[in-house]
Design an enzyme around this catalytic site. Sequence first.
Site, PDB file in Angstrom:
ATOM      1  N   ASP A  35       0.755  -1.119   0.078  1.00 43.36           N
ATOM      2  CA  ASP A  35      -0.064   0.130  -0.222  1.00 43.36           C
ATOM      3  C   ASP A  35       0.777   1.228   0.227  1.00 43.36           C
ATOM      4  O   ASP A  35       0.544   2.173  -0.633  1.00 43.36           O
ATOM      5  CB  ASP A  35      -1.021   0.073   1.236  1.00 43.36           C
ATOM      6  CG  ASP A  35      -2.175  -1.008   1.157  1.00 43.36           C
ATOM      7  OD1 ASP A  35      -2.138  -1.626  -0.126  1.00 43.36           O
ATOM      8  OD2 ASP A  35      -2.888  -1.039   1.983  1.00 43.36           O
ATOM      9  N   GLU A  37       3.872   1.676  -0.983  1.00 43.67           N
ATOM     10  CA  GLU A  37       4.637   2.234  -2.430  1.00 43.67           C
ATOM     11  C   GLU A  37       3.462   2.494  -3.369  1.00 43.67           C
ATOM     12  O   GLU A  37       3.658   3.559  -4.047  1.00 43.67           O
ATOM     13  CB  GLU A  37       5.102   0.844  -2.997  1.00 43.67           C
ATOM     14  CG  GLU A  37       6.414   0.574  -2.106  1.00 43.67           C
ATOM     15  CD  GLU A  37       6.935  -0.966  -2.301  1.00 43.67           C
ATOM     16  OE1 GLU A  37       8.068  -1.259  -2.380  1.00 43.67           O
ATOM     17  OE2 GLU A  37       6.124  -2.000  -2.088  1.00 43.67           O
ATOM     18  N   TYR A  38       2.235   2.165  -3.339  1.00 40.94           N
ATOM     19  CA  TYR A  38       1.312   2.505  -4.150  1.00 40.94           C
ATOM     20  C   TYR A  38       1.044   3.918  -3.827  1.00 40.94           C
ATOM     21  O   TYR A  38       0.984   4.888  -4.609  1.00 40.94           O
ATOM     22  CB  TYR A  38      -0.178   1.769  -4.027  1.00 40.94           C
ATOM     23  CG  TYR A  38      -1.244   2.238  -4.809  1.00 40.94           C
ATOM     24  CD1 TYR A  38      -1.533   1.980  -5.952  1.00 40.94           C
ATOM     25  CD2 TYR A  38      -2.154   3.137  -4.137  1.00 40.94           C
ATOM     26  CE1 TYR A  38      -2.693   2.266  -6.827  1.00 40.94           C
ATOM     27  CE2 TYR A  38      -3.179   3.485  -4.981  1.00 40.94           C
ATOM     28  CZ  TYR A  38      -3.338   3.222  -6.197  1.00 40.94           C
ATOM     29  OH  TYR A  38      -4.287   3.451  -6.887  1.00 40.94           O
ATOM     30  N   LYS A 170      -8.067   3.409  11.954  1.00 39.03           N
ATOM     31  CA  LYS A 170      -8.225   2.964  10.328  1.00 39.03           C
ATOM     32  C   LYS A 170      -7.975   1.467  10.205  1.00 39.03           C
ATOM     33  O   LYS A 170      -6.890   1.004  10.226  1.00 39.03           O
ATOM     34  CB  LYS A 170      -7.141   3.656   9.457  1.00 39.03           C
ATOM     35  CG  LYS A 170      -7.531   3.715   8.193  1.00 39.03           C
ATOM     36  CD  LYS A 170      -6.934   4.762   7.468  1.00 39.03           C
ATOM     37  CE  LYS A 170      -6.625   4.542   5.859  1.00 39.03           C
ATOM     38  NZ  LYS A 170      -7.195   3.542   5.283  1.00 39.03           N
ATOM     39  N   LYS A 344     -11.839  13.090  12.137  1.00 42.82           N
ATOM     40  CA  LYS A 344     -13.195  13.578  11.572  1.00 42.82           C
ATOM     41  C   LYS A 344     -13.660  14.752  12.217  1.00 42.82           C
ATOM     42  O   LYS A 344     -13.676  14.739  13.435  1.00 42.82           O
ATOM     43  CB  LYS A 344     -14.107  12.495  11.409  1.00 42.82           C
ATOM     44  CG  LYS A 344     -13.890  11.141  10.540  1.00 42.82           C
ATOM     45  CD  LYS A 344     -15.104  10.160  10.658  1.00 42.82           C
ATOM     46  CE  LYS A 344     -14.496   8.848   9.896  1.00 42.82           C
ATOM     47  NZ  LYS A 344     -15.459   7.657  10.160  1.00 42.82           N
ATOM     48  N   CYS A 462      27.144 -28.400   4.971  1.00 44.67           N
ATOM     49  CA  CYS A 462      27.420 -27.124   5.771  1.00 44.67           C
ATOM     50  C   CYS A 462      28.247 -26.184   4.977  1.00 44.67           C
ATOM     51  O   CYS A 462      29.156 -26.735   4.564  1.00 44.67           O
ATOM     52  CB  CYS A 462      27.899 -27.787   7.159  1.00 44.67           C
ATOM     53  SG  CYS A 462      28.238 -26.362   8.308  1.00 44.67           S
TER      54      CYS A 462
HETATM   55  S1  IVH Z   1     -14.398   7.173   6.875  1.00 40.73           S
HETATM   56  C1  IVH Z   1     -15.982   9.791   3.810  1.00 40.73           C
HETATM   57  N1  IVH Z   1     -13.417   5.902   8.985  1.00 40.73           N
HETATM   58  O1  IVH Z   1     -10.145   4.001   4.969  1.00 40.73           O
HETATM   59  C2  IVH Z   1     -15.507   8.790   4.799  1.00 40.73           C
HETATM   60  N2  IVH Z   1     -12.717   5.086   6.697  1.00 40.73           N
HETATM   61  O2  IVH Z   1      -8.330   5.462   3.066  1.00 40.73           O
HETATM   62  C3  IVH Z   1     -15.031   7.722   4.306  1.00 40.73           C
HETATM   63  N3  IVH Z   1     -11.433   3.015   6.710  1.00 40.73           N
HETATM   64  O3  IVH Z   1     -12.422   3.812   2.395  1.00 40.73           O
HETATM   65  C4  IVH Z   1     -14.309   6.681   5.123  1.00 40.73           C
HETATM   66  N4  IVH Z   1     -11.503   2.750   8.947  1.00 40.73           N
HETATM   67  O4  IVH Z   1     -12.375   1.917   3.547  1.00 40.73           O
HETATM   68  C5  IVH Z   1     -13.399   5.877   7.630  1.00 40.73           C
HETATM   69  N5  IVH Z   1     -12.745   4.420  10.776  1.00 40.73           N
HETATM   70  C6  IVH Z   1     -12.680   4.850   9.663  1.00 40.73           C
HETATM   71  C7  IVH Z   1     -12.164   3.868   8.597  1.00 40.73           C
HETATM   72  C8  IVH Z   1     -12.196   4.032   7.262  1.00 40.73           C
HETATM   73  C9  IVH Z   1     -10.815   2.301   7.701  1.00 40.73           C
HETATM   74  C10 IVH Z   1     -11.148   2.948   5.465  1.00 40.73           C
HETATM   75  C11 IVH Z   1     -12.099   2.722   4.419  1.00 40.73           C
HETATM   76  C12 IVH Z   1     -11.986   4.130   3.366  1.00 40.73           C
HETATM   77  C13 IVH Z   1     -10.409   4.011   3.514  1.00 40.73           C
HETATM   78  C14 IVH Z   1      -9.961   5.573   2.935  1.00 40.73           C
END
Ligand code: IVH
Length: 730
Positions: A35, A37-38, A170, A344, A462
């Site tokens: 991820d 590297e991407y 995440k 958020k 060996c």
């Molecule tokens: S919020 C508009 N909350 O991370 C809000 N995403 O890199 C959209 N993800 O597409 C997502 N844990 O697949 C949100 N607590 C979390 C998350 C989360 C993992 C993933 C999700 C998202 C990606 C974005």
Amino acid sequence: MTTSGDPAAQIAELIGLIHHHDERYYGFDDPEVSDSEYDELVRSLRRLEDLHPDLVRPDSPTERVGAATLGATFAPVSHRVPMTSLDNAMDIDELTAWGERVAKGLGAAARQTASGQLGQLGQLGQLGPRSEADGALDGAGASHRPGRPDESGSPDPIVPPSARFVCELKIDGLAMSLRFEGGQFVQAATRGDGRVGEDVTANVATIAGLPRRLPAGAPEVVEVRGEVYMSLASFEALNERTMAAGQPRFANPRNAAAGSLRQKDPKVTASRELSFWCYQLGEVVGGPAFETHRQTLDFLDSLGFPVNPEIRVVDDLAGVDEFCQHWQEHRHDLPYEIDGAVVKIDDLGQREQLGFTSRAPRWAIAYKFPPEERTTILRDIQVSIGRTGRATPFAVLEPVFVGGSTVGMATLHNQDQVRAKDVRPGDTVIVRKAGDVIPEVVGPVLALRPAGLPEWRFPTTCPCSIHSELVRPEGEADTRCVEPSCPYQRVQRIIYFASRGAMDIEGLGDRTVLQLSEAGLVRDPADIYGVTVDQLLQLDGFARMSAQKLVASIAASRTRPLPRVLTALGIKGLGPSASEVISVAFGTLDAVMAASEADLATTDGVGPTIAASIVRWFANDINRAMIDKLRIAGVEFGNVEVSRLPQVLAGKAVVVTGSLAGFSRDEAEAAIKGRGGKSPGSVSAKTFAVVVGAEPGASKVTKATDLDIPVLDEAGFVALLESGELPQTT
Ligand code: IVH
């Protein structure tokens, strides 16, 4: 990148590469790069596009969310509310920069509102310490800086805005939308390209812990968004099953979860034990009004959806920073994988003011942890010979920076592991370094394997100068050099003798032992005591002072207590814990040497395997001669300065499954028994804790989870041995 200079060509090459990797990731669930590297490719592209806005192409991946549903075999589903992705912050500075953009965005909105006489922003406070540099972001109650005009040229008439943040983990899985109508679960869809995903309803319906029906009074339509993931325990159990069936392992829980969702037969998905955390409300018809994100999460919780317990609401960026740092350090304490934190804005009104860019909301950001997986080239596979003759294959890698350090070598454990992973010199491989765990080769990227690359074969001799034979006894996992005079074994035995956990001779590390051995000065551990200052002065890197110091620390080791001496002999299976209980039971080295196998085996904490190994070792003439040499050199074996181990595990049963890096099976058992505990072979309701090492028995882990028995990793086990208490985080 091969194209240099021309930005248009660089952009074209990056877009081509990103498209290719999208196809591997979304179309085949079989990525070729990690991820990180991407992400780096996308960031390079974005940097170039920022410098040359006229070169932004309509097909640029920076303009959209993910790949379309390539090779889809599931019905398409249009998302009524688009499923956007998130922008990333790769470090705290980028997170702070986001916080500042948010503050500016809210400030601008507040000024517009104020000039339109429409009202005020509700919450006041401070955005965070780093924001204070910016005059527009002064904290609550602070008056606007004199003489500093706002954008319209007149002093800012309103109180600067503030924001509260919701910090979430995440989760490293797949985004999913779940739709409920009239209280019934009607549809599950993947994100796809953000507008159109795939219908995976039947498969998602197998996920335990998701409500099938919502309680009475639930809104007419509820769409819930969250992450489908696979817990680490389920991932290990799945890989154990696939390997037993002769199939390749899944590289990580996310790939395994993706593969599990794409099954045609929901029964297969059910057997994979997927899980779900929800983190966002999608479309709602006929529901209550919400003011904050936290309220929506509480609402989802009240409807029976799994909401992650680690979510925190904080008042400023310092709180965000603390949350991110905490989880970066403790990510491996969780029973599932996370790859960052998501931050958020809590206030839904503020979210509306901030809005979206073309691909992501401005009111949220993903803080990504440094990568723990990277791809690199496997240059070679070699074997190292340990002090007991064990031949351990290891990977020689093109050095790669991963998990916070540069990795050039990684263990491959044994012949079966190499075969199961099917890694071959010349392969591109995924390297993982997670937390304190030693670096590991996860597996090859088969799509990048050069044609005709031959399978690796375990050597039959060996690598030492006498090329003795390597043998793998029937039914054993390890291959060994069985020649006691093998120079590699000799060196390893001396290194072990001098090491911190044994005789603890300061200054006598790997390099010096090798030098002494190559100079013909030491052939066995007892020879160390004859080394002189003048001899050391002949070696590279020694001056009089350092030579005198080493000779002094060698001399000082003569009076080490018996458990250390016993450990230092390097008897197979006899580590520090078993040495300690044997020293307590027998008192002197002579008593240990005279003890029968039966006497030794009845000692609490010493099993028949260790007992047999001790008797075998002392029966060997070469070893007895070495003991005599040590005695003549003045090593005092009778000094039993052992304190009885604190009985912190008295009456407690601790089950160990899988292999641990720092303990053999016998040593782990001895460590538990030496502290008054028991170490039964199976899990029951009476089990105090289950310690899980590499390749654990799936049934033990499942049973522990079913019976709600704490599951510990090796670090947790070490903590348990010290205090008898369960580590806090389990
Ligand atoms: S919020 C508009 N909350 O991370 C809000 N995403 O890199 C959209 N993800 O597409 C997502 N844990 O697949 C949100 N607590 C979390 C998350 C989360 C993992 C993933 C999700 C998202 C990606 C974005």
